[in-house]
Enzyme design. Structure first.
Site, mmCIF file in Angstrom:
data_model
loop_
_atom_site.group_PDB
_atom_site.id
_atom_site.type_symbol
_atom_site.label_atom_id
_atom_site.label_comp_id
_atom_site.label_asym_id
_atom_site.label_seq_id
_atom_site.Cartn_x
_atom_site.Cartn_y
_atom_site.Cartn_z
ATOM 1 N N LYS A 140 0.842 -1.202 0.000
ATOM 2 C CA LYS A 140 0.000 0.000 0.000
ATOM 3 C C LYS A 140 0.880 1.257 0.000
ATOM 4 O O LYS A 140 1.919 1.280 0.658
ATOM 5 C CB LYS A 140 -0.907 -0.031 1.238
ATOM 6 C CG LYS A 140 -1.976 1.045 1.263
ATOM 7 C CD LYS A 140 -2.890 0.921 2.488
ATOM 8 C CE LYS A 140 -3.982 1.982 2.483
ATOM 9 N NZ LYS A 140 -4.892 1.882 3.651
ATOM 10 N N SER A 182 -10.043 2.237 2.632
ATOM 11 C CA SER A 182 -9.052 2.904 1.824
ATOM 12 C C SER A 182 -8.061 1.963 1.134
ATOM 13 O O SER A 182 -7.435 2.372 0.152
ATOM 14 C CB SER A 182 -8.266 3.894 2.692
ATOM 15 O OG SER A 182 -7.440 3.206 3.619
ATOM 16 N N SER A 224 -10.530 0.082 6.922
ATOM 17 C CA SER A 224 -9.874 0.196 5.618
ATOM 18 C C SER A 224 -9.194 -1.074 5.104
ATOM 19 O O SER A 224 -8.768 -1.115 3.954
ATOM 20 C CB SER A 224 -8.836 1.316 5.648
ATOM 21 O OG SER A 224 -9.473 2.563 5.565
#
Lengths: 114, 492
Positions: free
Chosen positions: B77, B155, B179
């Site tokens: 990420k 997210s 998330s």
């Protein structure tokens, strides 16, 4: 303790009552406190959105929190401590490498003092 | 089966047997990534690093020194700082930022021999539930049932999309309010948020420091156990990293939950909850009962206050954390006009660099922390947070081993469908997951079925603090009973 991101030029009106909505003046002040330029034309929409979010938060007033300590940590633990000694450093070039403007070993910014 | 669709456990076993090499698996993933630009999951590709790491992993495996993650290609990420590789939290304000250091989590993974394929897109600064706030444009869910492009959730949407589309064997995610778990549920994969303090936050770009935790996003529960073991560590560089040794999570997967008590919290049965979610929850409950667990109705009375408390605390911490983006030390600086001073530099830089949702949250946080409102909003929210945690404490004291809830209030929605909605409407995506962050507990999302449209739905299991092994074992039983084996049809 958490604080506002930058030294405050304005403080918001001191009151213990939570206002039901944010007006355009308050939105302008909050934007400045947060150091975010918001064009005058966008302030009404910002005020409306912030008011909506704050109205949502007002549910918290229904909860009886008398005698409840504010939570700071998930497991009861003390933040770790270490000896107050230099453990790191000596790489100025690395620190400055990502700076948008660095000169003579320093971060460069617009003139701060008149 | 192509090598990129292997699980981590499958690849580990094949690598150790010498049936495949890490270079072969890595090349297969790199080809899949190049063929999947339509998903927009990767924001930076690092094939040179990947192939070098894969060759090193192969040498290590050959020498007989191979931890479980050795040679496993992963996506990372964009919130994790990776040395010399762009790390910008999907924000314009960190344009061009290449860290001079490596986050503890990624360093742990590289030390274990894992391979970095590239960086994965996300909602800007991890603020969002649809991956539409990324400066790289929205990520697309590989699941598709009609003409619409669907959100992978957020997210950690790039991570979810990449794992579900077999572009990597696993990915790192972070979870501040859901998330990891919400995008995992939207894409039919597994995602675990560990207990706060289990995984180091050092080098992970901060959103809300008292809530942020990193965790793995994987194809199976076993893979989550393996990868979490490699990510977690006791880290002197993170003062909130707990001094609790990391156990062998995979060894906890016995498949036996006989006699365990599963709590079903009545407050999670929301008004207007879709019948399909209700049905899935009942089916999941039956699966655990059939496996020998005892089902107990429980009450978590402060549940409805979790979202409003979260949306005070998280923006407050964000406004403080994001104060560092000022155009001085890294990232974007606005072009200044004649006579502009330092305040104009801050204000213009932050206006240009942060997207609308991030700006909104910084301003909400600034407001709730400002003189006169600190007690009324911020301290009140922290008190409510203590009550939310106490609800869970009482349930666990009463003997509950794990809690079963829905993961999300719906399946994946269309990109752009929430564009004109009130910001608060988007926040409701976190309704089932946010309590877990406030209480600091471990939570896992497991894919359990498809809805009538053919989109994946997940259930969430919540565990006792520091009992991720036990939690993963419950999830393992649920995964086996559900037998979820659907994959998105390839259209990209």
């Amino acid at each position: 303790m958490l604080e506002s991101p930058a030294p405050a030029r304005y403080t918001l009106p001191k009151t213990t009552e939570i206002p039901m909505s944010i007006d355009i003046d308050t939105a302008r002040k909050v934007a400045h406190l947060a150091r975010i330029a918001v064009p005058e034309a966008e302030l009404p929409k910002l005020a409306e959105q912030l008011s909506g979010i704050l109205t949502f938060m007002e549910q918290l007033n229904e909860v009886d929190v008398e005698g409840v300590e504010p939570m700071t940590s998930v497991t009861p633990m003390r933040l770790k401590r270490r000896a107050d000694a230099v453990t790191d450093g000596g790489y100025q070039d690395k620190i400055l490498k990502n700076a948008p403007d660095a000169r003579e070993g320093f971060f460069a910014v617009p003139k701060v003092v008149e | 089966m192509s090598l990129n669709s292997l699980t981590i456990a499958g690849a580990r076993d094949a690598l150790r047997k010498g049936d495949v090499t890490s270079v072969e698996i890595t090349e297969s993933c790199l080809a899949a990534i190049d063929a999947a630009d339509a998903l927009n999951a990767f924001c930076a590709k690092t094939p040179e690093i990947a192939l070098a790491q894969a060759a090193a992993a192969d040498a290590r495996i050959k020498a007989g020194d191979a931890p479980a993650m050795c040679g496993i290609p992963l996506g990372i990420k964009d919130l994790f700082c990776t040395k010399g590789v762009a790390s910008q939290a999907a924000s314009r304000i960190l344009e061009g930022f290449k860290p001079e250091y490596e986050s503890t989590v990624t360093q742990n993974l590289w030390d274990a021999g894992a391979v970095m394929l590239g960086k994965l897109s996300m909602d800007e600064f991890a603020m969002g539930s649809s991956n539409e706030t990324a400066c790289y444009g929205p990520v697309v869910n590989p699941w598709k049932v009609d003409d619409r492009a669907l959100t992978p959730g957020g997210s950690s949407g790039g991570s979810a999309s990449a794992v579900a589309a077999d572009l990597c064997l696993g990915a790192t995610g972070t979870d501040t309010g859901g998330s990891i778990r919400q995008p995992a549920a939207f894409t039919g994969i597994v995602g675990i948020k560990p207990t706060y303090g289990r995984v180091s936050r050092w080098g992970v770009i901060a959103f809300a420091s008292s809530l942020d935790q990193a965790g793995p996003m994987t194809k199976t529960v076993r893979d989550a156990a393996i990868m979490l073991g490699a990510m977690a560590s006791v880290d002197p560089k993170d003062s909130t990293s707990a001094d609790i040794p990391v156990p062998d999570f995979e060894a906890a997967l016995t498949g036996d939950i006989r006699g365990k008590k599963i709590g079903i919290p009545r407050e999670y049965r929301m008004d207007g909850m879709p019948a399909e979610i209700e049905k899935l929850w009942a089916e999941g409950t039956a699966m655990l009962r059939d496996a020998g667990a005892e089902i107990v109705d429980i009450s978590l009375p402060h549940t409805k206050y979790a979202l409003p408390a979260y949306y005070v605390i998280a923006p407050a911490e964000a406004s403080s954390n994001l104060a560092r983006y000022d155009g001085v030390r890294y990232g974007h600086r606005a072009k200044l006009g004649a006579g502009d001073g330092i305040v104009e530099m801050y204000e213009k830089t932050r206006a240009e660099g942060f997207g609308p949702e991030v700006q909104r949250r910084i301003m909400v946080g600034t407001y709730v922390l400002s003189a006169g409102f600190y007690d009324a909003y911020y301290n009140r929210a922290r008190r409510v947070r203590a009550l939310i945690k106490r609800d869970f404490d009482l349930a666990f004291e009463a003997g509950i081993d794990a809690i079963l809830t829905p993961a999300t209030p719906s399946s994946a929605f269309g990109l752009g469908e929430m564009q004109d909605a009130d910001p608060v409407a988007m926040y409701l995506n976190d309704v089932f997951t946010v309590t877990v962050n406030l209480a600091g507990l471990p939570g896992i999302s497991v894919p359990v079925g498809l809805d009538a449209k053919g989109l994946p739905l997940g259930l969430q299991l919540i565990g006792r603090p520091w009992a991720e092994g036990d939690l993963l074992n419950h999830a393992y039983v649920l995964e086996k009973a559900a037998g979820f084996a659907s994959k998105p049809g390839r259209w990209w």
